[in-house]
Scaffold this active site. Structure first.
Site, PDB file in Angstrom:
ATOM      1  CE1 TYR A 208     -16.827  14.811 -19.393  1.00  0.00           C
ATOM      2  CE2 TYR A 208     -18.817  14.118 -20.531  1.00  0.00           C
ATOM      3  CZ  TYR A 208     -18.057  14.181 -19.379  1.00  0.00           C
ATOM      4  OH  TYR A 208     -18.521  13.603 -18.217  1.00  0.00           O
TER       5      TYR A 208
ATOM      6  CG  ASP B  19     -17.114   9.902 -27.613  1.00  0.00           C
ATOM      7  OD1 ASP B  19     -18.252   9.412 -27.759  1.00  0.00           O
ATOM      8  OD2 ASP B  19     -16.729  10.446 -26.564  1.00  0.00           O
TER       9      ASP B  19
ATOM     10  CE  LYS C 165     -24.674  12.664 -24.842  1.00  0.00           C
ATOM     11  NZ  LYS C 165     -24.973  13.357 -23.621  1.00  0.00           N
TER      12      LYS C 165
HETATM   13  C1  LIG Z   1     -19.116  12.737 -26.819  1.00  0.00           C
HETATM   14  C2  LIG Z   1     -19.406  12.191 -25.470  1.00  0.00           C
HETATM   15  N1  LIG Z   1     -18.726  11.141 -25.017  1.00  0.00           N
HETATM   16  C3  LIG Z   1     -18.979  10.598 -23.807  1.00  0.00           C
HETATM   17  C4  LIG Z   1     -19.940  11.119 -22.979  1.00  0.00           C
HETATM   18  C5  LIG Z   1     -20.211  10.487 -21.648  1.00  0.00           C
HETATM   19  O1  LIG Z   1     -21.443   9.855 -21.667  1.00  0.00           O
HETATM   20  P1  LIG Z   1     -22.232   9.581 -20.302  1.00  0.00           P
HETATM   21  O2  LIG Z   1     -22.633  10.907 -19.762  1.00  0.00           O
HETATM   22  O3  LIG Z   1     -23.394   8.731 -20.733  1.00  0.00           O
HETATM   23  O4  LIG Z   1     -21.308   8.845 -19.411  1.00  0.00           O
HETATM   24  C6  LIG Z   1     -20.677  12.225 -23.401  1.00  0.00           C
HETATM   25  C7  LIG Z   1     -21.696  12.817 -22.548  1.00  0.00           C
HETATM   26  O5  LIG Z   1     -22.238  13.859 -22.779  1.00  0.00           O
HETATM   27  C8  LIG Z   1     -20.401  12.772 -24.689  1.00  0.00           C
HETATM   28  O6  LIG Z   1     -21.092  13.824 -25.140  1.00  0.00           O
END
Ligand SMILES: Cc1ncc(COP(=O)(O)O)c(C=O)c1O
Length: 429
Positions: A144, A239, A267
């Site tokens: 994700y 990511d 985060k």
């Molecule tokens: C690995 C990863 N990338 C991107 C995101 C998206 O971040 P946000 O919820 O701050 O938009 C998340 C959210 O949980 C994530 O775990």
């Protein structure tokens, strides 16, 4: 346990907010329950509006490495608010946090602050496309990367839990440039590269996946991925929205010793405030406006309150190198107890952990990719979750998520959690 006020608030919420929540997983749909409304958090604990106390293993989905409301972040926010909430002009703190990020994560030469993980990943892919002049990119099934249209193809987290492999509203055009490979399967990546020779801008990956539950990448797989991307002039994006500053000071890339061209954060980098960032090689980052032609902007990007919280969090990490050792000790203790408790229950399970991120999968198979993760018994997870919640343990309300340990979790919290797992599993037999 009384939950009247939470239930009343939820009835009210669904009248005005889609599904009653501002982010889908909070609705507890995947575990067949109703969400609990939280009033406050302190250390390892959450307190709901009905006065119940929980030991929290969600930590706001990852940001709270030091538990809820640590004194140094609270103090930084109190000090910052005296000066105002937003200026839409540069501040000294933005320079300091950018410099600190480059110190903590050596692959980052330049960084741009944004407001969420979604913005970070979206912008990183745009930078890669602008830099390479290519349009397609590869992502992995079950990973994700936020909710930008072209990431919602075979995505993990809430999209996986709710069974929406491709969301309505995502056009065929958007989906056409997203190529999907299998996690931990380098052959599937090579195949896509051959089929799309010289038209792939980027490969984006969670180096430790957290959104199909915790699934670490095999070291050899990541090494080969790094090698192929360099050979084919494809930008490798890690990511690290979830893993950044969590699995090690320098994220998963430090743990593996494998370095991407671009990295995305979210985060922990905001100390609990809405912050994301993307950064990496100078030659790519200089493509970003106004130094280059790739447009990227944000009215509240680099917001002074958010930067104050983020800078306090990252400075604490820099000044307290032993926190990762501490997290490892607490997390391995929890792992040991969980495994013993599950063995006693005679239920099949697989358990994955990297540092302070972990997932119990109710399956008999080893989980190393999306296909093995989804063999888990989500019904059993739902029952387990609800039994634990009743006993005051707040786990992720979905099978395909991570549990997070913070420095604030005490030995007593961990012992209590393990005993309550034994108790909960016993009531399911
Ligand atoms: C690995 C990863 N990338 C991107 C995101 C998206 O971040 P946000 O919820 O701050 O938009 C998340 C959210 O949980 C994530 O775990």
């Amino acid at each position: 346990m009384r939950l009247e006020k939470s239930l009343r608030l939820f009835e009210e919420a669904i009248k005005y907010i889609p599904g009653g929540v501002n982010s889908p997983v909070r609705a507890f749909k995947a575990v067949g329950g109703k969400p609990i409304f939280i009033e406050s958090g302190k250390g390892s604990k959450l307190y709901d509006v009905d006065g119940n106390e929980y030991i929290d293993y969600i930590g706001s989905w990852g940001p709270h490495l030091f538990g809820h409301n640590p004194h140094f972040i609270k103090k930084a926010l109190q000090d910052a608010i005296e000066n105002g909430t937003s200026f839409g002009a540069p501040t000294e703190l933005e320079v300091k946090i950018a410099k600190l990020i480059t110190e903590l994560v050596p692959s980052i030469e330049m960084v741009r602050m944004v407001n969420s993980g979604t913005e970070a990943t979206m912008s990183a892919v745009r930078a890669a496309r602008g830099f390479t002049g290519r349009e397609k990119f590869i992502k992995f099934e079950g990973c994700y990367h936020g909710h930008a249209d072209y990431f919602l193809i075979k995505a993990g987290s809430g999209a996986l839990t709710l069974g929406i492999p491709t969301s309505p509203g995502v056009t065929k055009g958007n989906a056409a440039d997203t190529l999907v490979a299998d996690y931990n399967d380098i052959g599937s990546v090579k195949k896509l590269i051959i089929q799309n020779k010289d038209s792939i801008a980027a490969v984006i990956i969670e180096p430790v996946a957290g959104n199909m539950g915790v699934v670490p990448a095999d070291e050899e797989f990541l090494k080969e991925l790094r090698y192929i991307c360099s050979e084919e002039k494809i930008i490798l994006i890690f990511d690290e929205v979830m893993t950044g500053f969590r699995v090690a000071k320098g994220g998963a890339q430090e743990l593996y010793g494998i370095y991407p061209d671009l990295t995305t954060f979210g985060k922990i980098i905001g100390g609990g405030l809405p912050v994301g960032a993307f950064g990496g090689k100078k030659e790519i980052m200089e493509m970003i406006a106004p130094s280059g032609p790739v447009y990227q902007a944000g009215t509240l990007s680099g917001n002074p309150l958010a930067m104050a919280a983020g800078y306090a969090a990252l400075s604490y990490i820099k000044d307290n190198a032993d926190i990762y050792k501490l997290l490892e000790e607490k997390s391995s203790l929890l792992e040991k107890g969980i495994k013993e408790a599950l063995k006693k229950s005679n239920k099949n399970y697989a358990f994955n952990r990297v540092g302070s991120m972990m997932t119990i999968f109710f399956t008999e198979e080893k989980v190393n990719n999306y296909k093995s993760a989804i063999k888990s018994d989500t019904n059993l997870y739902g029952k387990f979750f609800n039994e634990m919640l009743k006993r005051g343990i707040y786990l992720a309300p979905a099978q395909f998520e991570a549990a997070f340990v913070s420095t604030a979790h005490t030995g007593e919290d961990i012992e209590k959690t393990i005993n309550l797992i034994i108790d909960s599993m016993g009531s399911l037999n």
